[in-house]
Design a protein around this motif. Sequence first.
Motif, mmCIF file in Angstrom:
data_model
loop_
_atom_site.group_PDB
_atom_site.id
_atom_site.type_symbol
_atom_site.label_atom_id
_atom_site.label_comp_id
_atom_site.label_asym_id
_atom_site.label_seq_id
_atom_site.Cartn_x
_atom_site.Cartn_y
_atom_site.Cartn_z
ATOM 1 N N MET A 43 -9.348 35.292 3.187
ATOM 2 C CA MET A 43 -8.049 34.632 3.118
ATOM 3 C C MET A 43 -7.051 35.698 2.674
ATOM 4 O O MET A 43 -7.154 36.214 1.569
ATOM 5 N N THR A 53 -6.853 40.631 0.397
ATOM 6 C CA THR A 53 -7.651 39.410 0.485
ATOM 7 C C THR A 53 -7.475 38.613 -0.804
ATOM 8 O O THR A 53 -7.731 39.125 -1.889
ATOM 9 N N THR A 56 -12.321 34.349 -0.418
ATOM 10 C CA THR A 56 -13.103 34.139 0.804
ATOM 11 C C THR A 56 -13.602 32.694 0.820
ATOM 12 O O THR A 56 -13.739 32.058 -0.227
ATOM 13 N N ASP A 77 -4.985 24.626 2.315
ATOM 14 C CA ASP A 77 -6.240 23.903 2.108
ATOM 15 C C ASP A 77 -6.017 22.632 1.289
ATOM 16 O O ASP A 77 -4.875 22.255 1.021
ATOM 17 N N ALA A 83 -2.642 30.761 2.759
ATOM 18 C CA ALA A 83 -3.063 32.118 3.089
ATOM 19 C C ALA A 83 -3.023 32.290 4.602
ATOM 20 O O ALA A 83 -2.714 31.354 5.338
ATOM 21 N N ILE A 85 -5.251 33.556 8.048
ATOM 22 C CA ILE A 85 -6.594 33.782 8.579
ATOM 23 C C ILE A 85 -6.489 34.193 10.048
ATOM 24 O O ILE A 85 -5.528 33.874 10.732
#
Length: 155
Positions: A43, A53, A56, A77, A83, A85
């Motif tokens: 992410m 990053t 993860t 999320d 983030a 991706i």
Amino acid sequence: MSRFTRLPALLLAFVLSWMVLPSAFAVAQQPQMVSVAVKTLNMRTGPGQRYETHWTVSKGYPFRVIGRKGDWLRVSDFENDKAWIYRPMTSKTPHHVVKAKAAVLRKSPNARSPIVKRAGYGDVLRTHERRGDWVKVTHEGGGTGWVARRLVWGW
């Protein structure tokens, strides 16, 4: 043909277009969801490998798409963390994640049905079917059953 003769036809076309338009907007406004298609996904803070990053996530983890830049997706999320991706590492396979402290998977979509498996906060569940307020899922650690929709987030 005079413009007064065309007026009813134009008016009808106008009215019909306004009847169809709201349903087109409803489809466009539905959030696009993706899930992780690889074993582990980074992410990132921006749309590219040169960006740091954040964290993860593992295979199946679901996200809501909130933006795009090339092959990169800006996602959110179940905790509203955001983030970037890489799109080729995602899929359209529906998943949910447990948003409650605990959830139980039951044999049938009924609160009195026997418990098949227990799930905890953040567990990833592969989605198979929806029935009212219930979702049939398979836990990432094995076990298939029904979970109350209010306890999960995702597709």
